[in-house]
Design a protein around this motif. Structure first.
Motif, PDB file in Angstrom:
ATOM      1  N   LEU A   1       0.838  -1.204   0.000  1.00  0.00           N
ATOM      2  CA  LEU A   1       0.000   0.000   0.000  1.00  0.00           C
ATOM      3  C   LEU A   1       0.870   1.251   0.000  1.00  0.00           C
ATOM      4  N   ALA A   2       1.947   1.235   0.776  1.00  0.00           N
ATOM      5  CA  ALA A   2       2.847   2.386   0.808  1.00  0.00           C
ATOM      6  C   ALA A   2       3.459   2.633  -0.567  1.00  0.00           C
ATOM      7  N   GLU A   3       3.779   1.556  -1.285  1.00  0.00           N
ATOM      8  CA  GLU A   3       4.319   1.703  -2.633  1.00  0.00           C
ATOM      9  C   GLU A   3       3.271   2.281  -3.577  1.00  0.00           C
ATOM     10  N   ALA A   4       2.000   1.917  -3.373  1.00  0.00           N
ATOM     11  CA  ALA A   4       0.922   2.419  -4.228  1.00  0.00           C
ATOM     12  C   ALA A   4       0.653   3.896  -3.981  1.00  0.00           C
ATOM     13  N   GLY A   5       0.924   4.373  -2.769  1.00  0.00           N
ATOM     14  CA  GLY A   5       0.811   5.795  -2.481  1.00  0.00           C
ATOM     15  C   GLY A   5      -0.454   6.214  -1.773  1.00  0.00           C
ATOM     16  N   SER A   6      -1.600   6.100  -2.452  1.00  0.00           N
ATOM     17  CA  SER A   6      -2.832   6.621  -1.871  1.00  0.00           C
ATOM     18  C   SER A   6      -4.039   5.952  -2.510  1.00  0.00           C
ATOM     19  N   SER A   7      -5.205   6.166  -1.910  1.00  0.00           N
ATOM     20  CA  SER A   7      -6.448   5.646  -2.493  1.00  0.00           C
ATOM     21  C   SER A   7      -7.632   6.305  -1.821  1.00  0.00           C
ATOM     22  N   ARG A   8      -8.790   6.119  -2.409  1.00  0.00           N
ATOM     23  CA  ARG A   8     -10.045   6.421  -1.752  1.00  0.00           C
ATOM     24  C   ARG A   8     -10.396   5.241  -0.851  1.00  0.00           C
ATOM     25  N   ALA A   9     -11.303   5.467   0.107  1.00  0.00           N
ATOM     26  CA  ALA A   9     -11.653   4.403   1.045  1.00  0.00           C
ATOM     27  C   ALA A   9     -13.096   4.540   1.506  1.00  0.00           C
ATOM     28  N   ARG A  10     -13.718   3.386   1.726  1.00  0.00           N
ATOM     29  CA  ARG A  10     -15.014   3.316   2.394  1.00  0.00           C
ATOM     30  C   ARG A  10     -14.869   2.400   3.596  1.00  0.00           C
ATOM     31  N   THR A  11     -15.516   2.758   4.688  1.00  0.00           N
ATOM     32  CA  THR A  11     -15.461   1.924   5.885  1.00  0.00           C
ATOM     33  C   THR A  11     -16.861   1.683   6.417  1.00  0.00           C
ATOM     34  N   ALA A  12     -17.027   0.576   7.114  1.00  0.00           N
ATOM     35  CA  ALA A  12     -18.278   0.274   7.804  1.00  0.00           C
ATOM     36  C   ALA A  12     -17.943  -0.495   9.063  1.00  0.00           C
ATOM     37  N   VAL A  13     -18.473  -0.051  10.191  1.00  0.00           N
ATOM     38  CA  VAL A  13     -18.288  -0.730  11.465  1.00  0.00           C
ATOM     39  C   VAL A  13     -19.658  -1.140  11.980  1.00  0.00           C
ATOM     40  N   GLU A  14     -19.877  -2.451  12.082  1.00  0.00           N
ATOM     41  CA  GLU A  14     -21.136  -2.987  12.601  1.00  0.00           C
ATOM     42  C   GLU A  14     -20.901  -3.461  14.032  1.00  0.00           C
ATOM     43  N   LEU A  15     -21.666  -2.892  14.965  1.00  0.00           N
ATOM     44  CA  LEU A  15     -21.532  -3.249  16.381  1.00  0.00           C
ATOM     45  C   LEU A  15     -22.792  -3.959  16.844  1.00  0.00           C
ATOM     46  N   ALA A  16     -22.602  -5.081  17.515  1.00  0.00           N
ATOM     47  CA  ALA A  16     -23.724  -5.841  18.070  1.00  0.00           C
ATOM     48  C   ALA A  16     -23.494  -6.017  19.554  1.00  0.00           C
ATOM     49  N   SER A  17     -24.437  -5.519  20.370  1.00  0.00           N
ATOM     50  CA  SER A  17     -24.302  -5.611  21.819  1.00  0.00           C
ATOM     51  C   SER A  17     -25.673  -5.511  22.459  1.00  0.00           C
TER      52      SER A  17
ATOM     53  N   ASP B   1      -3.344   8.594   2.447  1.00  0.00           N
ATOM     54  CA  ASP B   1      -1.994   8.626   1.886  1.00  0.00           C
ATOM     55  C   ASP B   1      -1.165   7.639   2.703  1.00  0.00           C
ATOM     56  N   TYR B   2      -0.796   6.520   2.087  1.00  0.00           N
ATOM     57  CA  TYR B   2      -0.129   5.448   2.832  1.00  0.00           C
ATOM     58  C   TYR B   2       1.348   5.711   3.052  1.00  0.00           C
ATOM     59  N   ARG B   3       1.926   6.635   2.311  1.00  0.00           N
ATOM     60  CA  ARG B   3       3.323   6.987   2.548  1.00  0.00           C
ATOM     61  C   ARG B   3       3.442   7.940   3.733  1.00  0.00           C
ATOM     62  N   ARG B   4       2.538   8.900   3.798  1.00  0.00           N
ATOM     63  CA  ARG B   4       2.521   9.841   4.920  1.00  0.00           C
ATOM     64  C   ARG B   4       1.816   9.240   6.132  1.00  0.00           C
ATOM     65  N   ARG B   5       1.124   8.117   5.921  1.00  0.00           N
ATOM     66  CA  ARG B   5       0.361   7.463   6.979  1.00  0.00           C
ATOM     67  C   ARG B   5      -0.669   8.422   7.549  1.00  0.00           C
ATOM     68  N   ALA B   6      -1.413   9.053   6.630  1.00  0.00           N
ATOM     69  CA  ALA B   6      -2.412  10.044   7.026  1.00  0.00           C
ATOM     70  C   ALA B   6      -3.643   9.900   6.143  1.00  0.00           C
TER      71      ALA B   6
ATOM     72  N   GLY C   1      -3.959   6.007  -6.271  1.00  0.00           N
ATOM     73  CA  GLY C   1      -3.260   7.111  -6.904  1.00  0.00           C
ATOM     74  C   GLY C   1      -3.992   8.433  -6.814  1.00  0.00           C
ATOM     75  N   THR C   2      -5.227   8.424  -6.324  1.00  0.00           N
ATOM     76  CA  THR C   2      -5.971   9.674  -6.155  1.00  0.00           C
ATOM     77  C   THR C   2      -5.264  10.559  -5.124  1.00  0.00           C
ATOM     78  N   PRO C   3      -4.989  11.831  -5.471  1.00  0.00           N
ATOM     79  CA  PRO C   3      -4.311  12.713  -4.505  1.00  0.00           C
ATOM     80  C   PRO C   3      -5.145  12.884  -3.231  1.00  0.00           C
ATOM     81  N   VAL C   4      -4.467  12.916  -2.096  1.00  0.00           N
ATOM     82  CA  VAL C   4      -5.126  13.098  -0.801  1.00  0.00           C
ATOM     83  C   VAL C   4      -4.531  14.334  -0.136  1.00  0.00           C
ATOM     84  N   VAL C   5      -5.375  15.314   0.133  1.00  0.00           N
ATOM     85  CA  VAL C   5      -4.949  16.562   0.762  1.00  0.00           C
ATOM     86  C   VAL C   5      -5.496  16.600   2.182  1.00  0.00           C
ATOM     87  N   ILE C   6      -4.614  16.728   3.160  1.00  0.00           N
ATOM     88  CA  ILE C   6      -4.999  16.789   4.561  1.00  0.00           C
ATOM     89  C   ILE C   6      -4.724  18.202   5.069  1.00  0.00           C
TER      90      ILE C   6
END
Length: 266
Positions: A35-51, A65-70, A243-248
């Motif tokens: 992933l660090a070699e790839a650089g960056s990407s878009r992401a979707r997340t989902a957290v399902e909690l059962a309690s 951005d996987y190189r900057r870890r951000a 490869g999509t640029p990520v601006v933080i």
């Protein structure tokens, strides 16, 4: 939930036959570095909690951005989960090495202020408490893979990927972490979970890039549950548009809230 269908097509750049268990483990442990070699990407997340007979799903979308870890996620909380609900803006979460910044989250926090958290101080290392397992940490967890099976090719949203099923260990992932911050974060998570062994399903593309991973967590709740059982969590991370640029954009110091705030996820 993403639909999966088994196919008979071969993957470019990968053996058509399934890998041995040892080869699968070695491949999965390399996921964060690829992933660090790839650089960056878009992401979707989902957290399902059962309690306690209740099940909720928290969803996020953003870029990393996987190189900057951000990275950054806009996290949508269900009604009644502090900061969520109809008419409420999504929670903005900024992930930096060892730090989490959150906006629109926490009772009593002014709407124009950010909350800063040291992720190693959160009882589960912020693997799920903030409503998302950030993709960097989701990948770092695979450094601790203990066993894995190559289940062959599947079709995921029209793409042919290779599915792996196995068990990773949070403590082992902490020891093998790719940075000091990740090591401290995962080490903090060890005591927060009732079992450091975590079942997972990971889906890789032709280049070995992680495209989706689903972790099954079991951790001790911060408050007593009606049934007395651990909280069960399924965390899914989907990566796309590499490869999509990520601006933080960091919040200015005067916008950081320093008063009392409810813990994330509470």
């Amino acid at each position: 939930m993403i639909g999966l269908a088994v196919t008979g097509c071969s993957m470019v750049g990968a053996a058509a036959d399934t890998r041995t268990a040892r080869e699968a483990v070695e491949l999965l442990r390399q996921v964060p570095d690829l992933l660090a070699e790839a650089g960056s990407s878009r992401a979707r997340t989902a957290v399902e909690l059962a309690s306690g007979g209740t099940r909720i799903t928290i969803r996020g979308e953003g870029g990393f951005d996987y190189r900057r870890r951000a990275g950054e996620l806009a996290v949508t909380l269900p009604s009644g989960t502090g900061g969520g609900g109809a008419g409420r803006p999504p929670v903005t979460e900024l992930f930096l090495p060892g730090e989490l910044y959150m906006k629109n989250r926490g009772e009593g926090v002014p709407p124009d202020k950010w909350v800063r958290l040291d992720v190693s101080s959160i009882h589960d290392g912020n693997l799920v408490t903030g409503g998302a397992t950030d993709p960097i940490t989701a990948a770092e967890l695979l450094r601790g893979v203990q066993q894995a099976d190559d289940l062959g090719e599947v079709e995921v949203e029209g793409e042919i990927l290779r599915r792996f099923h196995g068990i990773t260990d949070i403590a082992a992932a902490a020891e093998a972490a790719g940075s000091r911050e990740s090591r401290e974060q995962l080490a903090a998570a060890v005591d927060g979970f009732t079992d450091t062994a975590v079942r997972f399903d990971a889906y890789l593309d032709d280049d070995g890039l992680l495209r989706q991973v689903r972790h099954h967590f079991s951790f001790a709740p911060t408050s007593p549950q009606p049934d007395g059982l651990p909280v069960q969590v399924i965390s899914t991370t989907v990566l796309y548009d590499f490869g999509t640029p990520v601006v933080i954009e960091m919040p200015p110091a005067e916008h950081i809230y320093t008063g009392a705030v409810a813990s994330p996820g509470g």
